[in-house]
Design a protein around this motif. Sequence first.
Motif, PDB file in Angstrom:
ATOM      1  N   ARG A 162       0.826  -1.214   0.000  1.00 16.92           N
ATOM      2  CA  ARG A 162       0.000   0.000   0.000  1.00 16.92           C
ATOM      3  C   ARG A 162       0.856   1.259   0.000  1.00 16.92           C
ATOM      4  O   ARG A 162       0.462   2.282  -0.553  1.00 16.92           O
ATOM      5  N   LEU A 163       2.028   1.189   0.621  1.00 17.94           N
ATOM      6  CA  LEU A 163       2.920   2.356   0.646  1.00 17.94           C
ATOM      7  C   LEU A 163       3.646   2.544  -0.682  1.00 17.94           C
ATOM      8  O   LEU A 163       3.762   3.663  -1.185  1.00 17.94           O
ATOM      9  N   LEU A 164       4.147   1.450  -1.242  1.00 18.21           N
ATOM     10  CA  LEU A 164       5.038   1.551  -2.409  1.00 18.21           C
ATOM     11  C   LEU A 164       4.283   1.430  -3.729  1.00 18.21           C
ATOM     12  O   LEU A 164       4.789   1.780  -4.782  1.00 18.21           O
ATOM     13  N   ARG A 165       3.089   0.894  -3.680  1.00 14.24           N
ATOM     14  CA  ARG A 165       2.160   0.838  -4.812  1.00 14.24           C
ATOM     15  C   ARG A 165       2.779   0.308  -6.115  1.00 14.24           C
ATOM     16  O   ARG A 165       2.776   0.997  -7.148  1.00 14.24           O
ATOM     17  N   PRO A 166       3.274  -0.925  -6.083  1.00 13.03           N
ATOM     18  CA  PRO A 166       3.826  -1.507  -7.318  1.00 13.03           C
ATOM     19  C   PRO A 166       2.720  -1.883  -8.297  1.00 13.03           C
ATOM     20  O   PRO A 166       1.637  -2.286  -7.870  1.00 13.03           O
ATOM     21  N   ASP A 167       3.003  -1.771  -9.585  1.00 13.06           N
ATOM     22  CA  ASP A 167       2.058  -2.213 -10.608  1.00 13.06           C
ATOM     23  C   ASP A 167       2.204  -3.710 -10.849  1.00 13.06           C
ATOM     24  O   ASP A 167       1.251  -4.376 -11.212  1.00 13.06           O
ATOM     25  N   ALA A 168       3.433  -4.200 -10.668  1.00 18.52           N
ATOM     26  CA  ALA A 168       3.670  -5.634 -10.815  1.00 18.52           C
ATOM     27  C   ALA A 168       4.661  -6.067  -9.747  1.00 18.52           C
ATOM     28  O   ALA A 168       5.493  -5.280  -9.302  1.00 18.52           O
ATOM     29  N   ILE A 169       4.529  -7.333  -9.355  1.00 18.24           N
ATOM     30  CA  ILE A 169       5.444  -7.909  -8.369  1.00 18.24           C
ATOM     31  C   ILE A 169       6.121  -9.114  -9.009  1.00 18.24           C
ATOM     32  O   ILE A 169       5.478  -9.889  -9.721  1.00 18.24           O
ATOM     33  N   ILE A 170       7.423  -9.249  -8.750  1.00 14.24           N
ATOM     34  CA  ILE A 170       8.139 -10.455  -9.188  1.00 14.24           C
ATOM     35  C   ILE A 170       8.797 -11.083  -7.966  1.00 14.24           C
ATOM     36  O   ILE A 170       9.137 -10.376  -7.012  1.00 14.24           O
ATOM     37  N   THR A 171       8.943 -12.394  -7.967  1.00 14.68           N
ATOM     38  CA  THR A 171       9.677 -13.048  -6.880  1.00 14.68           C
ATOM     39  C   THR A 171      10.387 -14.294  -7.390  1.00 14.68           C
ATOM     40  O   THR A 171       9.904 -14.971  -8.293  1.00 14.68           O
ATOM     41  N   ASN A 172      11.537 -14.555  -6.769  1.00 15.06           N
ATOM     42  CA  ASN A 172      12.307 -15.764  -7.061  1.00 15.06           C
ATOM     43  C   ASN A 172      11.744 -16.964  -6.319  1.00 15.06           C
ATOM     44  O   ASN A 172      12.148 -18.089  -6.566  1.00 15.06           O
ATOM     45  N   HIS A 173      10.858 -16.720  -5.335  1.00 19.52           N
ATOM     46  CA  HIS A 173      10.453 -17.793  -4.426  1.00 19.52           C
ATOM     47  C   HIS A 173       9.113 -18.401  -4.826  1.00 19.52           C
ATOM     48  O   HIS A 173       8.128 -17.686  -4.985  1.00 19.52           O
ATOM     49  N   ASP A 174       9.103 -19.735  -4.939  1.00 24.37           N
ATOM     50  CA  ASP A 174       7.816 -20.399  -5.106  1.00 24.37           C
ATOM     51  C   ASP A 174       7.313 -20.797  -3.714  1.00 24.37           C
ATOM     52  O   ASP A 174       7.892 -20.428  -2.707  1.00 24.37           O
ATOM     53  N   THR A 175       6.237 -21.567  -3.684  1.00 25.04           N
ATOM     54  CA  THR A 175       5.617 -21.837  -2.387  1.00 25.04           C
ATOM     55  C   THR A 175       6.082 -23.141  -1.760  1.00 25.04           C
ATOM     56  O   THR A 175       5.723 -23.446  -0.643  1.00 25.04           O
ATOM     57  N   THR A 176       6.898 -23.903  -2.472  1.00 22.10           N
ATOM     58  CA  THR A 176       7.169 -25.253  -1.977  1.00 22.10           C
ATOM     59  C   THR A 176       8.638 -25.637  -1.905  1.00 22.10           C
ATOM     60  O   THR A 176       8.962 -26.663  -1.330  1.00 22.10           O
ATOM     61  N   SER A 177       9.542 -24.858  -2.485  1.00 17.30           N
ATOM     62  CA  SER A 177      10.915 -25.377  -2.508  1.00 17.30           C
ATOM     63  C   SER A 177      11.881 -24.468  -1.764  1.00 17.30           C
ATOM     64  O   SER A 177      11.655 -23.279  -1.612  1.00 17.30           O
TER      65      SER A 177
END
Length: 810
Positions: A162-177
């Motif tokens: 809410r503070l930084l208001r990104p239009d898109a988010i990317i991450t290297n992390h999946d949910t299982t590994s």
Amino acid sequence: MVFRHSKRLYSALLLSLLLLYQQPRAQVQTPPADTTATDKADQAALHQALLDLTNPWTVMCVAAHPDDEDGSTLTVLRRKYGIHTVSLFSTFGEGGQNAVGPELYEELGVIRARETMAASQVQGSEPHFLGFRDFGFSKSAEETFRAWGEKELLRRMVLQIRLLRPDAIITNHDTTSGHGHHQATGRMILQAFDAAADPKQFPEQLAQVSTWQVQRLFVRSRGAETSTTTISIDPNEKDPVRGTTFAQQALSGLQKHATQGPWPRTVPASGARVIRYSLVKQTSSATPLPENAKTPVDGLRLPEQVAAKLVAPTIDEKPLTQFIDRRLELLVSLLSARRRGVFTAPKEVFDLDPQRFKLMSSRLNRAVAAATGAAVYLSSAGSELVPGEEAKLEAIVANAGIAEIQIKQVTFRGLGAELKLETPDKMPPGTEVSADVKVTTPRTYALTVPSSEHLYDGRLFGEPLDMEAELTIEGTTFVVDNESRRDIVPQVEIVDVKPSPYVTTPATSQKPLDFHVRVQSHLKTDFRGLLRMSGPSLETGHEINLKPNGAETSNLVVRPLSLAGQIQGSELTVTVDLPVPKEPIAKRTVPLIYADAVVVSARKVGYLPSYDETLERALAALGVDAKKLSVDDIAKSDLTPYHTIVIDNRGYEAHRDLIGANSRLLKFVEDGGTLVVFYHRLNEFRSEFAPYQITLGNERVTEEDAPVTFLQPKHPLLNFPNKITQKDFADWVQERGLYFPKEWDQRYTAILATSDRGEPLLKGGLLVAPYGRGNYIYTSFVWYRQLREGLPGGYRFFANLISYGRRKED
Ligand SMILES: [Zn+2]
């Protein structure tokens, strides 16, 4: 979009600036042949500032630890496309290892936070931290949620979105590994994507921020598949502005995370891998991701009224980056944009997306500053602030550009004050002006040192001080600003007390306690006072005299604290006192620990330390006749006087030339010595370093209270000279061990077995084998963390390790 009146305004400005600027124009356009590195950096900064005007989008990269961020993509997005890039880290990485120095835990967190800042500079991104405690490696998201609080993780992520208001988010992390911190971070960002837009989630935040709908969320995909929901980022393209590829830039950013090295020195000749992201979430209102999208924001659209007010200025409808060598035209165009109110909007439009307007407006200010060569900053002298003392700060406004600048107003904000500074009202090109900032640090301000105590309270980098200059060229006003941070320090600081904790054993409990205390004055005058140490029924101290900003290391020796039971769990207090009134102005405490650990008599031990003084301190606490060895000593000197040699954790990595001297170590064992080798990472230790095969694996035991089984209860390592019991494995810190051997020669005896709950038992954590007349020991347990912490069980086991083997006849 073309502004009707811009041409006329542009010509008028150009003419008047030409009059101001006396030199022939040709010189502006042709950079001198011997362009220096600074000129190049200035050129790159100007190019970036101009490129930034063309891109109103923000991309956030979410990562669990410093160095988990996707530096390559961040670099490409900002350096090639001018996208505003922010990174969000769950922790400061203080639970990790340190490949370059002795600091661990919070002290390591401070260093890693600074490394992250340095890496971000290279990437052109802006780092933010959620400030969760990095409690070391964990294997599951659940363990991480238990430590951090699942809801608290969501709450902090939502607030930052809410503070930084990104239009898109990317991450290297999946949910299982991978690491549990990675899984937890990867899992929660999926929820935060929706929660940040939902006014029912964390409504208390809405007093401070508005809800925010991220448009797209991408997760790094390790497979090679491409589809319409994938983007590919190739970092191997050469950046024409900086002369290196984006992959090379990203690597030099990664290398800033030095504590986590070693990193590759160069990008492979075949190039860096192409990075792929899969689109995993998208709002229903977002434009579909175009085919062959090059960035996470490709195809996104702003509301029409907003987009109309965020059109980048151009010259003859060409982007300003094409005019980088035509400074004067550039300057005129930017000033004209500023005057026309580019990136401003009527309130009803501005309110649709205020943050974006503020971002682009400040980008325009930065471009004007870069083109004019204007800058404002605080001089670095008097870099620390002492409560109650005048701050002796100096503001500098500089004009490194080509036109005269008028100074309208220079303002300092900080330390609870706002000051309008007295300065001359104009600056010719190539000059700077300075002004004293007369401000006193309030007596009530809390200290920000030692930094390691401020990792989680938002004061890690010190107190923010803001400079702002309102400047004018040819009637057009623009603003340059600069935030810097200064530590708030005591008049005199106790920088270091060594050793801490202070460990004694039966062999040393009757000896005087010997401390080294380093003190540093932050005063601009002489300091005279007392350095004092007090504890259970003892007190000692002496006078100290420090020159302005002077430092000294003092010895404090206190008489032995005879009764072992008396010191257990107590602590000593070190203070610096003013002589009159006798008032402490700085304070440190040192835990006192008694470990009932003995070493066989007349043992001579050589040791090769890696990154800290733990071995030296532990051997001193045990009262052992010990000598610090260098690789050169191992390679060349006579090793027969030693009964035992200890190679510290990651010793073959910390001392690469040890590999060449390894045959000497094996000879030492053959001749009857005991060699103890602490843990190494997978790629750091090769089987041939040991007398018989040892193949390391990737297994860790991360639960510091994981059960430990004695596989050979009668073995001397568990019985002599200290009888080891389960109690010696209680209260461990961080973990049991890491990179446990997965295969070993049958000539080794495995002494201990352990595993995290519910996982297969690991038996290779402590291996011992006779070789020649001596003995070889390899151990993946993290003894060094327990020794450093002052854990009695760690001392008792270490004493058995160095006592092992015969050679008592010598
Ligand atoms: Zn990580």
